[in-house]
Design a protein around this motif. Structure first.
Motif, PDB file in Angstrom:
ATOM      1  N   GLY A 106       0.775  -1.238   0.000  1.00 22.36           N
ATOM      2  CA  GLY A 106       0.000   0.000   0.000  1.00 22.36           C
ATOM      3  C   GLY A 106       0.804   1.283   0.000  1.00 22.36           C
ATOM      4  N   ASP A 107       2.127   1.198   0.034  1.00 16.28           N
ATOM      5  CA  ASP A 107       2.928   2.418  -0.039  1.00 16.28           C
ATOM      6  C   ASP A 107       2.785   3.047  -1.420  1.00 16.28           C
ATOM      7  N   VAL A 108       2.882   4.376  -1.461  1.00 20.60           N
ATOM      8  CA  VAL A 108       2.857   5.099  -2.730  1.00 20.60           C
ATOM      9  C   VAL A 108       4.019   6.080  -2.754  1.00 20.60           C
ATOM     10  N   THR A 109       4.455   6.411  -3.964  1.00 23.85           N
ATOM     11  CA  THR A 109       5.436   7.481  -4.099  1.00 23.85           C
ATOM     12  C   THR A 109       4.668   8.793  -4.059  1.00 23.85           C
TER      13      THR A 109
ATOM     14  N   ARG B  83       5.885   7.042   6.672  1.00 21.24           N
ATOM     15  CA  ARG B  83       6.587   7.662   5.544  1.00 21.24           C
ATOM     16  C   ARG B  83       8.075   7.414   5.706  1.00 21.24           C
ATOM     17  N   ARG B  84       8.739   7.361   4.549  1.00 21.07           N
ATOM     18  CA  ARG B  84      10.187   7.181   4.553  1.00 21.07           C
ATOM     19  C   ARG B  84      10.723   7.612   3.207  1.00 21.07           C
ATOM     20  N   TRP B  85      12.003   7.928   3.208  1.00 21.39           N
ATOM     21  CA  TRP B  85      12.673   8.296   1.960  1.00 21.39           C
ATOM     22  C   TRP B  85      13.374   7.069   1.410  1.00 21.39           C
ATOM     23  N   HIS B  86      13.265   6.868   0.102  1.00 26.23           N
ATOM     24  CA  HIS B  86      13.918   5.760  -0.581  1.00 26.23           C
ATOM     25  C   HIS B  86      14.531   6.304  -1.871  1.00 26.23           C
TER      26      HIS B  86
END
Length: 167
Positions: free
Chosen positions: A16-19, A52-55
């Motif tokens: 379910g994560d989105v950019t 949230r996280r940065w990738h």
């Protein structure tokens, strides 16, 4: 006035994560865990940020209730918005948010009416888009030499255009 702070992009993974294409200078505040973010279209939100996280310089966000790739895909293209009243004014007297400039009446240093600021473009150099009655829009570089005065409270912006800029 609503301001876009992000645009939901493609899903990332299967959970379910989105950019999110970030369109704010303060993503840590705007996308804090637990924050509720309004959407455009409004019927798709508000969305609550669960994680949230940065990738690799891309912000990945998980919204409450979005637990799989298909649901995440259904959010693609939705704009994340805030009310302009929620934006703190800058402490720097020479720094302005776009929404503060849009709608200002534009006059020359001699007081001649020019038009109204309708947009601010950020293409290497900030440009004011000025709508002029019965003429094409004018693009004026937003630099002190050409824009010596900005009076947000007074609703006016003064320009000192060199010959040919408004032709």
């Amino acid at each position: 006035m609503q301001l876009v702070v992000g645009r939901i992009g493609r899903p990332h993974g299967i959970r379910g994560d989105v950019t999110v294409e970030v369109r704010t200078d303060d993503p840590e505040l705007r996308f804090a865990v637990g924050a509720s973010v309004a959407t455009d279209p409004a019927g798709r939100g508000p969305l609550v940020i669960e994680g949230r996280r940065w990738h690799k310089d891309v912000l990945l966000v998980r919204f409450a209730g979005v637990d799989d790739r298909d649901t995440a895909e259904s959010l693609r293209g939705i704009m994340l918005v805030i009310d302009s009243a929620d934006v703190e004014p800058s402490d720097d007297p020479d720094e302005f948010h776009d929404h503060e400039l849009i709608g200002l009446a534009v006059v020359t240093t001699s007081g001649e009416p020019v038009g109204e600021v309708t947009d601010v473009l950020h293409h290497g150099q900030d440009l004011l888009v000025i709508r002029r009655a019965g003429q094409d829009d004018a693009l004026v570089p937003f630099v002190r030499e050409l824009v010596p005065e900005v009076d947000v409270r007074g609703g006016r912006l003064v320009i000192d255009p060199p010959e040919g800029l408004l032709a």
